[in-house]
Design a protein around this motif. Structure first.
Motif, short mmCIF file in Angstrom:
data_model
loop_
_atom_site.label_atom_id
_atom_site.label_comp_id
_atom_site.label_asym_id
_atom_site.label_seq_id
_atom_site.Cartn_x
_atom_site.Cartn_y
_atom_site.Cartn_z
N UNK A 22 13.75 -15.55 5.88
CA UNK A 22 13.50 -15.42 7.32
C UNK A 22 14.47 -14.40 7.93
N UNK A 23 15.71 -14.41 7.48
CA UNK A 23 16.72 -13.46 7.96
C UNK A 23 16.31 -12.03 7.62
N UNK A 24 15.88 -11.81 6.39
CA UNK A 24 15.45 -10.46 6.00
C UNK A 24 14.21 -10.04 6.76
N UNK A 25 13.27 -10.95 6.97
CA UNK A 25 12.07 -10.59 7.71
C UNK A 25 12.39 -10.20 9.15
N UNK A 26 13.38 -10.85 9.72
CA UNK A 26 13.79 -10.52 11.09
C UNK A 26 14.58 -9.22 11.14
N UNK A 27 15.55 -9.07 10.27
CA UNK A 27 16.47 -7.93 10.36
C UNK A 27 15.93 -6.65 9.73
N UNK B 108 0.81 -1.22 0.00
CA UNK B 108 0.00 0.00 0.00
C UNK B 108 0.84 1.27 0.00
N UNK B 109 1.92 1.25 0.75
CA UNK B 109 2.73 2.47 0.85
C UNK B 109 4.21 2.13 0.66
N UNK B 110 4.89 1.83 1.78
CA UNK B 110 6.32 1.53 1.72
C UNK B 110 6.60 0.20 2.40
N UNK B 111 7.75 -0.39 2.06
CA UNK B 111 8.14 -1.64 2.67
C UNK B 111 9.64 -1.79 2.68
N UNK B 112 10.15 -2.79 3.37
CA UNK B 112 11.60 -3.05 3.38
C UNK B 112 12.07 -3.42 1.99
N UNK B 113 13.30 -3.06 1.67
CA UNK B 113 13.83 -3.24 0.32
C UNK B 113 15.03 -4.17 0.32
N UNK B 114 15.19 -4.89 -0.78
CA UNK B 114 16.32 -5.82 -0.92
C UNK B 114 16.97 -5.62 -2.29
#
Length: 300
Positions: A293-298, A99-105
């Motif tokens: 899982x690592x990205x979701x945590x960190x 919807x707006x913003x989220x973590x990026x990879x």
């Protein structure tokens, strides 16, 4: 009744062939030497063609997430790299329900440009809920040419220091992107694994989490800057990259870096790449599960 031919994927390809392919893919030996060595392994049941069909990538057969998957939106965006090659471009993939913003990879390719495998990885990252961006180092030369051999030659002709600056610029571009919440991770493979290690050392304040797959470390003088966290993915049979690990680990410990290393038993360099015979389905699935899982945590 005539027996069915043995599937190519089931042929007993000798380990030497995988080792020689790795040397060829990384410029240690040329194509003529590679082909000459393969010729020494041919038998009645193992031909040159059958070995090459396993070793060389088949991108069409390996796609896991279609470019028109309704759960993602893909496009291309340019960014500036003033200390690198100037204008650069990458493949941006965003979850459709964001919807707006989220973590990026940041997703970093191997030493041959943004090939279909790495674009597919970017789509997998987006399907997992992240804003994914995969730069193409070959954009200043016209982009990935559709052929790995030519792409490898093109990337090898480029200024290494400028290439690194392009990826630093890409990381900063993504971190500040309008769809990013400011949390940045990076995952890369082979050369891309090196780039993740380099970003962790060169711009430690920009990178919130890094996952290098079988990548060599950053220059020794830079390693003191690393903060982590890092999840390092290595393949047991990858002698070339693994030779650098003991010293790298010493430096990470000396810097009290938050890191984890996973060594995948019996796996070859490139085991995550599902377009070639080096692919190990079980190890690739486990490594990818750990990565997400690592990205979701960190990056929470």
């Amino acid at each position: 009744m005539k027996a069915s031919p043995t599937p190519v994927s089931d042929l007993p390809i000798p380990q030497e062939a995988f080792d020689w392919y790795d040397e060829y893919a990384h410029g240690v030996i040329d194509r003529r030497t590679f082909m000459g060595r393969l010729a020494t392994l041919t038998t009645a049941g193992l031909t040159m063609g059958s070995m090459l069909s396993v070793l060389m990538p088949d991108y069409a057969a390996a796609e896991q997430v279609s470019f028109n998957d309704p759960e993602i939106k893909a496009s291309y965006e340019t960014f500036e790299s003033p200390e690198g090659h100037g204008e650069c471009r990458g493949y941006l993939v965003v979850p459709s329900d964001l919807k707006a913003k989220g973590p990026a990879v940041l997703v970093v390719h191997e030493n041959r440009g943004l090939n279909p495998y790495v674009k597919d990885v970017a789509r997998r990252v987006a399907k997992a809920g992240f804003v994914a961006f995969a730069p193409d180092a070959l954009h200043p030369l016209g982009g990935y040419p559709g052929n790995d051999d030519k792409g490898r030659s093109m990337q090898g002709s480029m200024d290494r220091a400028k290439l690194e600056q392009d990826f630093i610029a890409a990381a900063k571009f993504l971190k500040a992107h309008s769809r990013s919440n400011g949390k940045l991770g990076a995952v890369g493979f082979c050369f891309g694994g090196y780039v993740v290690n380099m970003l962790a050392a060169a711009v430690p304040d920009a990178l919130d989490a890094g996952v290098p797959f079988y990548g060599t470390p950053a220059a020794k003088e830079l390693r003191k800057n690393i903060k982590g966290p890092l999840m390092i993915q290595l393949a047991e049979l990858d002698k070339r990259v693994n030779a650098s690990w003991p010293e790298y680990e010493e430096d990470l410990k000396a810097g009290e870096v938050d890191y984890t290393m996973h060594m995948y038993s019996g796996a070859n360099h490139g085991f995550h790449n599902d377009s070639t015979g080096r692919y190990d389905e079980e190890d690739a699935a486990l490594a990818w599960k750990r990565t997400i899982e690592f990205f979701k945590e960190k990056l929470a």
